[in-house]
Design a protein around this motif. Structure first.
Motif, PDB file in Angstrom:
ATOM      1  N   CYS A 112      49.160  42.689  45.399  1.00  0.00           N
ATOM      2  CA  CYS A 112      49.258  43.185  44.019  1.00  0.00           C
ATOM      3  C   CYS A 112      49.248  42.034  43.021  1.00  0.00           C
ATOM      4  N   GLY A 113      49.843  40.917  43.413  1.00  0.00           N
ATOM      5  CA  GLY A 113      49.854  39.753  42.533  1.00  0.00           C
ATOM      6  C   GLY A 113      48.548  38.995  42.530  1.00  0.00           C
ATOM      7  N   ASN A 114      47.872  38.950  43.673  1.00  0.00           N
ATOM      8  CA  ASN A 114      46.658  38.147  43.797  1.00  0.00           C
ATOM      9  C   ASN A 114      45.394  38.855  43.324  1.00  0.00           C
ATOM     10  N   ILE A 115      45.386  40.183  43.354  1.00  0.00           N
ATOM     11  CA  ILE A 115      44.156  40.919  43.061  1.00  0.00           C
ATOM     12  C   ILE A 115      43.624  40.629  41.670  1.00  0.00           C
ATOM     13  N   GLN A 116      44.538  40.315  40.734  1.00  0.00           N
ATOM     14  CA  GLN A 116      44.101  40.100  39.356  1.00  0.00           C
ATOM     15  C   GLN A 116      43.172  38.898  39.211  1.00  0.00           C
TER      16      GLN A 116
END
Length: 408
Positions: A112-116
């Protein structure tokens, strides 16, 4: 001279759970004779399912023999696990998800943190409030927001989740590019109906947007009318990425295994307007920055899908839902309104008072840790989250302490 990423300076205070830990540690250091019961952070307490433990042992033994030893595995995950996920979690629910659209990882929080990273820093954000802090904070770090003012960051379209809308935000009238949704919700425990999710998929299609759908708690859904996956909604394959975790499903918080689904049909757009498949971008990011989940861990996760594993994980989630039922009933008997606890392991309590003040009251007077709602966003003020993740004995004792404190 070397410069820092100035976006980090925009972050408000500390990470919520680090702040809670500091307060609890200070209290326990000053009061060593008063044991604290933790119903705050969403960490499991019960042992791993026996089927997973057996698979973990067997896979570890494989690592001890040259003929079965495994070194680097595929970054996207071993085929045996991806195929089981596709079959049991998606095909069984009528969702068209292929094994190679599934990326095994070490945690939904990380994903969730890396997808951006694969999206433009100019993407317009739509994020619920209250919300799991990782969604907001990682976008602040990436520079997608303005500075904080009055508890909110500029450049974010906040989707208010309040008692008035049942803590499920409505589709906005203004356009957004990147939409975060989490159901069953963390922190509120609210669930979204099929019609509500249809509205979000239609909104994403109209605006050429992407939905980031966190369904880490889907194993707790008991209402047959509630979708477990965004892909149960027609057209979602074209506009949604989904995150799931074995952490709460099978108690893997200390083992670390999760997965992200990126359909090959979901697109974002280049500066020249050409559609770009996000599957390829995420695969590039994943293979560049991640070396894969350990083979024994993936074998343990695969055991979740055996008949024994399915029965044992169902019993595990039933146990926590039993705790949640006790908490919800006790809270209601004390005169508070609340949501969650029926299709989720969290109970979101409307306290009607400052959430950090209520947190301190329960910590100092009842020796019980909850999570202050204000830490999840402006709309969380006046609420606390109580977690069902603990032993039955601890939950029962905590409820007795809370009742005694609030009846004073």
């Amino acid at each position: 001279m070397i410069r820092i990423n100035e976006n980090y300076r925009k972050l408000q205070a500390s990470y919520l759970f680090a702040d809670i830990a500091r307060r609890v540690n200070a209290y326990t250091a000053a009061n060593p004779d008063k044991p604290v019961i933790r119903l705050g952070i969403g960490d499991v307490t019960e042992p791993l399912p026996a089927a997973c433990v057996a698979a973990l042992h067997a896979a570890t033994d494989e690592m001890a023999a040259r003929s079965t030893f495994k070194g680097y595995g595929p970054e996207q995950g071993y085929g045996f696990l991806r195929e089981l996920v596709a079959q049991h979690d998606y095909a069984a629910r009528g969702c068209d998800i292929a094994p190679d659209e599934i990326f095994i990882s070490d945690g939904a929080k990380c994903d969730c943190g890396n997808i951006q990273e694969i999206f433009s820093t100019e993407a317009r954000l739509a994020i619920p409030d209250p919300v799991y802090p990782v969604y907001v904070d990682t976008n602040v770090m990436a520079g997608r927001t303005g500075p904080a003012a009055d508890g909110r960051y500029g450049g974010v379209m906040y989707l208010d989740s309040t008692p008035a809308n049942g803590y499920v935000p409505s589709v906005p009238t203004a356009p957004a590019d990147l939409i975060y949704l989490c159901f069953p919700n963390n922190p509120t425990g609210a669930v979204a109906t099929r019609e509500q999710l249809k509205a979000w998929v239609a909104y994403a299609k109209r605006n050429q947007a992407v939905i980031l759908f966190d369904s880490a708690y889907e194993a707790f859904i008991r209402d047959p009318a509630i979708p477990h996956s965004i892909y149960e909604i027609e057209g979602a394959r074209d506009v949604a990425i989904e995150f799931r975790s074995f952490s709460k499903t099978a108690g893997f918080t200390g083992v670390r295994c999760a997965y992200t689904v990126v359909p090959k049909t979901v697109m974002a757009y280049a500066a020249d307007g050409s559609p770009q498949p996000l599957h390829a971008l995420w695969n590039r990011r994943h293979t560049t920055k991640f070396n894969g989940v350990a083979y024994p861990i993936q074998k343990a996760a695969a055991a979740v899908y055996t008949p024994e594993g399915q029965a044992q994980t169902k019993a595990l989630t039933e146990f926590y839902l039993g705790n949640a039922k006790l908490i919800r009933e006790a809270v209601q008997q004390l005169g508070f309104t609340c949501i969650g606890g029926d299709n989720a392991p969290y109970i979101w309590v409307n306290t009607g008072r400052d959430s950090w003040e209520f947190f301190d009251l329960l910590l100092n007077q009842a020796q019980v840790v909850c999570t202050p709602g204000a830490g999840f966003g402006k709309c969380g003020e006046g609420h606390v989250r109580i977690s069902a993740f603990n032993s039955r004995a601890n939950v029962e004792q905590a409820l007795q302490r809370i009742a005694a404190t609030l009846k004073l």
